[in-house]
Write a protein that holds these residues in place. Structure first.
Motif, mmCIF file in Angstrom:
data_model
loop_
_atom_site.group_PDB
_atom_site.id
_atom_site.type_symbol
_atom_site.label_atom_id
_atom_site.label_comp_id
_atom_site.label_asym_id
_atom_site.label_seq_id
_atom_site.Cartn_x
_atom_site.Cartn_y
_atom_site.Cartn_z
ATOM 1 N N LEU A 202 54.579 -64.389 18.092
ATOM 2 C CA LEU A 202 53.297 -63.965 18.642
ATOM 3 C C LEU A 202 52.191 -64.913 18.202
ATOM 4 C CD1 LEU A 202 51.638 -61.785 20.166
ATOM 5 C CD2 LEU A 202 51.456 -60.547 17.991
ATOM 6 N N PHE A 203 51.397 -65.374 19.169
ATOM 7 C CA PHE A 203 50.237 -66.230 18.889
ATOM 8 C C PHE A 203 49.055 -65.633 19.634
ATOM 9 C CE2 PHE A 203 49.283 -71.086 18.233
ATOM 10 C CZ PHE A 203 48.223 -70.748 17.408
ATOM 11 N N VAL A 204 48.036 -65.191 18.895
ATOM 12 C CA VAL A 204 46.900 -64.473 19.476
ATOM 13 C C VAL A 204 45.597 -65.196 19.168
ATOM 14 C CG1 VAL A 204 45.632 -62.286 19.560
ATOM 15 C CG2 VAL A 204 48.110 -62.266 19.197
ATOM 16 N N ALA A 205 44.744 -65.322 20.175
ATOM 17 C CA ALA A 205 43.379 -65.822 20.005
ATOM 18 C C ALA A 205 42.568 -65.357 21.204
ATOM 19 C CB ALA A 205 43.346 -67.338 19.900
ATOM 20 N N SER A 206 41.270 -65.200 21.034
ATOM 21 C CA SER A 206 40.425 -64.884 22.196
ATOM 22 C C SER A 206 40.476 -66.041 23.182
ATOM 23 C CB SER A 206 38.986 -64.621 21.753
ATOM 24 O OG SER A 206 38.915 -63.493 20.917
ATOM 25 N N TYR A 207 40.271 -67.243 22.656
ATOM 26 C CA TYR A 207 40.426 -68.478 23.429
ATOM 27 C C TYR A 207 41.030 -69.515 22.498
ATOM 28 C CZ TYR A 207 39.528 -72.692 26.084
ATOM 29 O OH TYR A 207 39.700 -73.881 26.750
ATOM 30 N N PHE A 208 41.999 -70.260 22.987
ATOM 31 C CA PHE A 208 42.676 -71.246 22.148
ATOM 32 C C PHE A 208 41.864 -72.531 22.100
ATOM 33 C CE2 PHE A 208 46.000 -68.202 22.819
ATOM 34 C CZ PHE A 208 46.704 -68.225 21.624
ATOM 35 N N ASN A 209 41.002 -72.593 21.082
ATOM 36 C CA ASN A 209 40.161 -73.765 20.839
ATOM 37 C C ASN A 209 40.990 -74.903 20.254
ATOM 38 O OD1 ASN A 209 37.287 -73.002 21.470
ATOM 39 N ND2 ASN A 209 37.817 -71.290 20.124
ATOM 40 N N PRO A 210 40.412 -76.108 20.190
ATOM 41 C CA PRO A 210 41.189 -77.248 19.677
ATOM 42 C C PRO A 210 41.770 -77.030 18.290
ATOM 43 C CG PRO A 210 39.212 -78.033 20.777
ATOM 44 C CD PRO A 210 39.099 -76.539 20.747
ATOM 45 N N TRP A 211 41.052 -76.296 17.400
ATOM 46 C CA TRP A 211 41.555 -76.119 16.042
ATOM 47 C C TRP A 211 42.761 -75.177 15.960
ATOM 48 C CZ3 TRP A 211 36.493 -74.318 17.189
ATOM 49 C CH2 TRP A 211 36.373 -72.931 17.297
ATOM 50 N N HIS A 212 43.029 -74.422 17.040
ATOM 51 C CA HIS A 212 44.228 -73.586 17.040
ATOM 52 C C HIS A 212 45.504 -74.436 17.153
ATOM 53 C CE1 HIS A 212 41.369 -70.302 18.268
ATOM 54 N NE2 HIS A 212 42.082 -69.687 17.344
ATOM 55 N N GLY A 213 45.384 -75.623 17.733
ATOM 56 C CA GLY A 213 46.534 -76.519 17.817
ATOM 57 C C GLY A 213 47.650 -76.027 18.721
ATOM 58 N N LEU A 214 47.310 -75.199 19.707
ATOM 59 C CA LEU A 214 48.350 -74.731 20.636
ATOM 60 C C LEU A 214 48.995 -75.899 21.369
ATOM 61 C CD1 LEU A 214 49.856 -72.423 22.042
ATOM 62 C CD2 LEU A 214 47.953 -72.286 23.684
ATOM 63 N N ASP A 215 48.216 -76.914 21.670
ATOM 64 C CA ASP A 215 48.765 -78.086 22.353
ATOM 65 C C ASP A 215 49.860 -78.759 21.523
ATOM 66 O OD1 ASP A 215 46.634 -78.709 20.532
ATOM 67 O OD2 ASP A 215 46.597 -80.755 21.318
ATOM 68 N N SER A 273 49.543 -68.713 13.361
ATOM 69 C CA SER A 273 48.116 -68.969 13.201
ATOM 70 C C SER A 273 47.834 -70.439 13.494
ATOM 71 C CB SER A 273 47.670 -68.583 11.785
ATOM 72 O OG SER A 273 46.270 -68.642 11.685
ATOM 73 N N SER A 274 46.607 -70.879 13.243
ATOM 74 C CA SER A 274 46.145 -72.203 13.678
ATOM 75 C C SER A 274 46.932 -73.355 13.053
ATOM 76 C CB SER A 274 44.662 -72.370 13.340
ATOM 77 O OG SER A 274 43.908 -71.376 13.968
ATOM 78 N N PHE A 275 47.087 -74.428 13.853
ATOM 79 C CA PHE A 275 47.830 -75.609 13.412
ATOM 80 C C PHE A 275 47.001 -76.882 13.412
ATOM 81 C CE2 PHE A 275 51.153 -72.756 15.059
ATOM 82 C CZ PHE A 275 52.004 -72.732 13.958
ATOM 83 N N ALA A 276 45.711 -76.801 13.715
ATOM 84 C CA ALA A 276 44.928 -78.035 13.830
ATOM 85 C C ALA A 276 43.545 -77.896 13.211
ATOM 86 C CB ALA A 276 44.813 -78.455 15.293
ATOM 87 N N GLY A 303 49.597 -73.318 10.048
ATOM 88 C CA GLY A 303 49.439 -74.721 9.710
ATOM 89 C C GLY A 303 48.413 -74.983 8.629
ATOM 90 N N HIS A 304 47.868 -73.944 8.027
ATOM 91 C CA HIS A 304 46.813 -74.141 7.026
ATOM 92 C C HIS A 304 46.978 -73.185 5.849
ATOM 93 C CE1 HIS A 304 44.789 -70.360 8.128
ATOM 94 N NE2 HIS A 304 45.051 -70.667 9.383
ATOM 95 N N LYS A 305 46.351 -73.546 4.749
ATOM 96 C CA LYS A 305 46.328 -72.680 3.569
ATOM 97 C C LYS A 305 45.430 -71.485 3.820
ATOM 98 C CE LYS A 305 46.891 -76.369 0.097
ATOM 99 N NZ LYS A 305 46.243 -77.028 -1.065
ATOM 100 N N LYS A 316 53.668 -68.398 5.389
ATOM 101 C CA LYS A 316 54.345 -69.693 5.279
ATOM 102 C C LYS A 316 53.493 -70.778 5.924
ATOM 103 C CE LYS A 316 57.940 -72.635 5.136
ATOM 104 N NZ LYS A 316 58.518 -73.172 3.881
ATOM 105 N N VAL A 317 53.223 -71.841 5.187
ATOM 106 C CA VAL A 317 52.498 -72.990 5.716
ATOM 107 C C VAL A 317 53.495 -74.056 6.155
ATOM 108 C CG1 VAL A 317 50.809 -74.799 5.230
ATOM 109 C CG2 VAL A 317 50.535 -72.528 4.212
#
Length: 366
Positions: A202-215, A273-276, A303-305, A316-317
């Protein structure tokens, strides 16, 4: 010690509103002399009834956006200055690119701690471009530094943010105060409908901004032929949507009500959670979504602490590659939901976090 925690926002975003509402509820429960106010534009808050919202009464006076921007800040800090005489201490959420905040901090007589939720200048550079970005960056660098210099101290949601803000004023503050985002445990509803064979993510966000790293995650689809289902909840960019629609393992849900998200949580093995965050020059965050996952017994791969210690097994990171993600999902598949939720509670429960903050402030504020 009588405290006011105030924030000026154009929109009463649900995440911020939830954080401050839970904080007020905890203060009442713990009998703390602690008030919480979210000061918003009337047109943005009329559909969000809440006893912590203070509606700006000046939105009818002007329709020009620049005049409105100036007017609401002028009125907010005038109101805040009037309120300050009733309190021993103010916590004020840092307002970006705000010369009125720096003027207020020079006038107010009681101690003020600025509350920071991000690295402001890197976020401005990511979210705006061209001349607008340059102007806002320079204004935040100048007025933000003045504000921090005139504050009694800084409160940050992560250690990284505290160090960043403290560096802006030459390591002025010796007391490091970390107040992570928290979540209410009043309505825990642990349901386990996980299947035994195919991992569901599951990956949830209101809008997947660049810092979410969905790409970055979607780009890794080509590197694995394993079976899984990735549920993506929220709005995507057109580029990300085109890639996701080409893989049958991806299910795009768009926006969903909380009840439907809860249904997906019950089916999934882990949350993502976010990867970027590196795109904002950040390595740490403490998002509400991670706390919602864990409260509901869903382990997190990110992707982050965060604020969790290294030996906390349910956060898990790692990198945005499905081989590592699926390995982690299988490792935690058999852990019971209640065990995960209870293990996370000391790090994310709003009541515990506010009690710790209040105790800290009592000891250091003179």
């Amino acid at each position: 010690m009588k405290v006011l925690h105030a924030a000026l926002m154009k929109h009463a975003y649900s995440g911020i509103l939830n954080q401050m509402t839970w904080e007020k509820q905890v203060a009442i429960k713990q009998n703390l002399d602690w008030d919480v106010v979210l000061y918003v534009n009337q047109c943005e808050s009329k559909f969000l009834p809440s006893d912590i919202i203070h509606v700006w009464d000046g939105s009818h006076r002007t329709v020009d956006s620049i005049c409105s921007w100036i007017s609401i800040r002028r009125d907010y800090y005038k109101w805040l200055l009037e309120q300050s005489y009733k309190y021993d201490l103010l916590l004020v959420r840092h307002s970006f690119v705000d010369p009125f905040q720096s003027l207020f901090l020079k006038q107010v007589k009681v101690p003020v701690y600025l509350v920071h939720h991000t690295l402001e200048v890197p976020e401005i550079k990511l979210m705006s471009k061209g001349l607008k970005s340059i102007l806002k960056t320079n204004m935040e660098s100048f007025f933000g530094k003045i504000s921090i210099n005139n504050a009694q101290g800084v409160i940050a949601v992560t250690n990284e943010i505290f160090e960043y803000e403290n560096n802006r004023v030459g390591q002025k503050f010796k007391n490091k105060i970390i107040y992570p985002n928290g979540i209410s445990y009043n309505d825990v509803n642990l349901v386990d409908n996980r299947a035994d064979s195919v991992p569901e993510l599951l990956f949830v966000a209101s809008y997947f901004n660049p810092w979410h790293g969905l790409d970055l995650l979607l780009n890794d689809l080509k590197n694995t032929s394993e079976k899984f289902i990735l549920h993506i909840v929220g709005n995507l960019s057109q580029a990300d949507k085109l890639i996701a629609q080409q893989d049958s393992r991806i299910v795009l849900h768009g926006h969903l009500p909380s009840s439907e998200i809860q249904r997906l949580v019950s089916q999934c093995w882990i949350g993502l959670s976010s990867f970027a965050l590196f795109r904002q020059d950040m390595q740490e965050a403490c998002t509400l979504k991670v706390r919602e996952y864990l409260k509901n017994g869903l382990p997190v791969y990110s992707g982050h602490k965060d604020i969790f210690p290294q030996d906390f097994n349910y956060y898990k990171v790692g990198k945005p590659d499905f081989e590592s993600i699926l390995e982690y999902a299988r490792n935690v598949r058999d852990v019971e939901r209640n065990r995960i939720s209870e293990s996370a509670m000391p790090y994310i429960e709003k009541e515990l976090l506010l009690k710790c903050l209040y105790s800290t402030l009592e000891h250091i504020v003179v």
